[in-house]
Design a protein around this motif. Structure first.
Motif, PDB file in Angstrom:
ATOM      1  N   VAL A 248       0.839  -1.200   0.000  1.00 56.17           N
ATOM      2  CA  VAL A 248       0.000   0.000   0.000  1.00 56.17           C
ATOM      3  C   VAL A 248       0.876   1.254   0.000  1.00 56.17           C
ATOM      4  N   VAL A 249       1.912   1.256   0.815  1.00 53.75           N
ATOM      5  CA  VAL A 249       2.793   2.425   0.910  1.00 53.75           C
ATOM      6  C   VAL A 249       3.492   2.698  -0.416  1.00 53.75           C
ATOM      7  N   TYR A 250       3.981   1.651  -1.049  1.00 51.93           N
ATOM      8  CA  TYR A 250       4.752   1.827  -2.289  1.00 51.93           C
ATOM      9  C   TYR A 250       3.873   2.040  -3.516  1.00 51.93           C
ATOM     10  N   ARG A 251       2.668   1.485  -3.514  1.00 55.01           N
ATOM     11  CA  ARG A 251       1.823   1.569  -4.713  1.00 55.01           C
ATOM     12  C   ARG A 251       0.742   2.633  -4.643  1.00 55.01           C
ATOM     13  N   LEU A 252       0.136   2.812  -3.479  1.00 53.13           N
ATOM     14  CA  LEU A 252      -0.987   3.745  -3.372  1.00 53.13           C
ATOM     15  C   LEU A 252      -0.598   5.107  -2.796  1.00 53.13           C
ATOM     16  N   PHE A 253       0.386   5.134  -1.908  1.00 54.67           N
ATOM     17  CA  PHE A 253       0.746   6.414  -1.303  1.00 54.67           C
ATOM     18  C   PHE A 253       1.334   7.404  -2.310  1.00 54.67           C
ATOM     19  N   PRO A 254       2.050   6.965  -3.343  1.00 51.21           N
ATOM     20  CA  PRO A 254       2.453   7.940  -4.380  1.00 51.21           C
ATOM     21  C   PRO A 254       1.249   8.596  -5.049  1.00 51.21           C
ATOM     22  N   ASP A 255       0.163   7.844  -5.239  1.00 51.73           N
ATOM     23  CA  ASP A 255      -1.072   8.425  -5.772  1.00 51.73           C
ATOM     24  C   ASP A 255      -1.623   9.466  -4.803  1.00 51.73           C
ATOM     25  N   ALA A 256      -1.583   9.142  -3.514  1.00 51.00           N
ATOM     26  CA  ALA A 256      -2.074  10.075  -2.499  1.00 51.00           C
ATOM     27  C   ALA A 256      -1.277  11.377  -2.529  1.00 51.00           C
ATOM     28  N   LEU A 257       0.037  11.254  -2.652  1.00 51.24           N
ATOM     29  CA  LEU A 257       0.902  12.439  -2.703  1.00 51.24           C
ATOM     30  C   LEU A 257       0.627  13.269  -3.943  1.00 51.24           C
ATOM     31  N   TYR A 258       0.347  12.610  -5.048  1.00 51.02           N
ATOM     32  CA  TYR A 258       0.069  13.308  -6.305  1.00 51.02           C
ATOM     33  C   TYR A 258      -1.073  14.309  -6.155  1.00 51.02           C
ATOM     34  N   THR A 259      -2.080  13.992  -5.352  1.00 48.35           N
ATOM     35  CA  THR A 259      -3.260  14.851  -5.244  1.00 48.35           C
ATOM     36  C   THR A 259      -2.933  16.213  -4.632  1.00 48.35           C
ATOM     37  N   ARG A 260      -1.915  16.275  -3.787  1.00 48.51           N
ATOM     38  CA  ARG A 260      -1.533  17.513  -3.072  1.00 48.51           C
ATOM     39  C   ARG A 260      -2.705  18.094  -2.286  1.00 48.51           C
ATOM     40  N   GLN A 261      -3.552  17.224  -1.785  1.00 48.58           N
ATOM     41  CA  GLN A 261      -4.697  17.677  -0.997  1.00 48.58           C
ATOM     42  C   GLN A 261      -4.444  17.378   0.480  1.00 48.58           C
ATOM     43  N   LYS A 262      -4.547  18.395   1.318  1.00 47.56           N
ATOM     44  CA  LYS A 262      -4.167  18.269   2.723  1.00 47.56           C
ATOM     45  C   LYS A 262      -4.921  17.168   3.475  1.00 47.56           C
ATOM     46  N   PRO A 263      -6.231  16.990   3.280  1.00 45.99           N
ATOM     47  CA  PRO A 263      -6.888  15.894   4.011  1.00 45.99           C
ATOM     48  C   PRO A 263      -6.273  14.527   3.713  1.00 45.99           C
ATOM     49  N   ILE A 264      -5.822  14.348   2.485  1.00 47.25           N
ATOM     50  CA  ILE A 264      -5.209  13.066   2.099  1.00 47.25           C
ATOM     51  C   ILE A 264      -3.792  12.970   2.664  1.00 47.25           C
ATOM     52  N   ILE A 265      -3.033  14.064   2.567  1.00 43.06           N
ATOM     53  CA  ILE A 265      -1.665  14.063   3.098  1.00 43.06           C
ATOM     54  C   ILE A 265      -1.699  13.916   4.615  1.00 43.06           C
ATOM     55  N   ASP A 266      -2.713  14.499   5.262  1.00 43.49           N
ATOM     56  CA  ASP A 266      -2.849  14.363   6.720  1.00 43.49           C
ATOM     57  C   ASP A 266      -2.950  12.889   7.115  1.00 43.49           C
ATOM     58  N   TYR A 267      -3.628  12.101   6.292  1.00 43.91           N
ATOM     59  CA  TYR A 267      -3.735  10.666   6.598  1.00 43.91           C
ATOM     60  C   TYR A 267      -2.360  10.003   6.512  1.00 43.91           C
ATOM     61  N   LEU A 268      -1.564  10.361   5.521  1.00 43.11           N
ATOM     62  CA  LEU A 268      -0.216   9.803   5.411  1.00 43.11           C
ATOM     63  C   LEU A 268       0.616  10.166   6.642  1.00 43.11           C
ATOM     64  N   ILE A 269       0.405  11.371   7.141  1.00 49.78           N
ATOM     65  CA  ILE A 269       1.143  11.809   8.335  1.00 49.78           C
ATOM     66  C   ILE A 269       0.688  11.015   9.556  1.00 49.78           C
ATOM     67  N   GLU A 270      -0.589  10.646   9.604  1.00 50.50           N
ATOM     68  CA  GLU A 270      -1.065   9.757  10.676  1.00 50.50           C
ATOM     69  C   GLU A 270      -0.299   8.433  10.643  1.00 50.50           C
ATOM     70  N   VAL A 271      -0.156   7.868   9.451  1.00 51.22           N
ATOM     71  CA  VAL A 271       0.570   6.600   9.307  1.00 51.22           C
ATOM     72  C   VAL A 271       2.047   6.795   9.637  1.00 51.22           C
TER      73      VAL A 271
END
Length: 217
Positions: free
Chosen positions: A119-142
């Motif tokens: 998930v980290v290697y395949r989906l989190f790059p997609d999450a970063l691509y969005t540059r949307q804070k609610p999504i990045i906030d979730y990555l920071i939780e992890v």
């Protein structure tokens, strides 16, 4: 140069589209003009999809703005034959363009998936691509999670490790004034990863209103 590259990815006969996408992703958003945006809209609205359509949709989302959200939404709604991969890329593109419903959808979807190296290697790059804070906030939780849910990169002796180490590297290129630089390899410039992770966690704890770099892909 950009016009030629956009034209190349729009050429249905070319077999080198992925290389052209790679080149285009290196340009900052400010170098894409109205003409380039119109080129991308023209390609989107053709009857036949270009090769590597998921890459095209992400490029479209990076270059275009809020005013083109309706155009992309209309396209995605009308094409009932889109693959799951292309639909996901379309949702990512819409989130990148500023669509709040799609940002919420992606965040909720990510939260439903158990964390793992895959998930980290395949989906989190997609999450970063969005540059949307609610999504990045979730990555920071992890990033703050102290349960070793990922696996070390040593194929001979894979061991459970904190996912935060990889996430710490991934966040560096997209956060303004991030406390660590990265090497060309993507690794953090540090001699002590555990200490670096603690520092990054503390930095986010004290920078709740961190800023995202949106001029890069």
């Amino acid at each position: 140069v950009i016009s030629s590259l956009v034209g190349a990815v729009g050429d249905k006969e070319t077999y080198q589209s992925r290389r052209y996408y790679s080149y285009l992703k290196r340009f900052k958003k400010k170098y894409f003009t109205q003409r380039h945006k119109e080129q991308l809209s023209s390609i989107l609205n053709r009857k036949k999809k270009v090769r590597y359509f998921d890459d095209f949709l992400k490029l479209y989302g990076f270059v275009q703005g809020r005013s083109e959200i309706d155009e992309l939404q209309t396209y995605l709604s009308a094409d009932t034959l889109l693959s799951a991969k292309d639909k996901w890329a379309g949702y990512l593109a819409l989130a990148r363009m500023g669509s709040n419903p799609h940002t919420t959808f992606i965040e909720k979807r990510l939260r439903q998936i158990p964390i793992s190296s895959q998930v980290v290697y395949r989906l989190f790059p997609d999450a970063l691509y969005t540059r949307q804070k609610p999504i990045i906030d979730y990555l920071i939780e992890v990033l703050h999670d102290d349960t070793p849910r990922c696996t070390s990169s040593n194929p001979d002796r894979p061991e459970p490790i904190l996912c935060g180490y990889r996430i710490m590297e991934m966040l560096a290129p997209v956060i303004v004034d991030y406390p660590f630089k990265t090497k060309a390899s993507g690794s953090i410039v540090t001699e002590d990863y555990p200490t670096a992770l603690k520092e990054v966690r503390t930095w986010f704890d004290t920078h709740l209103n961190y800023q995202l770099l949106t001029n890069t892909f």
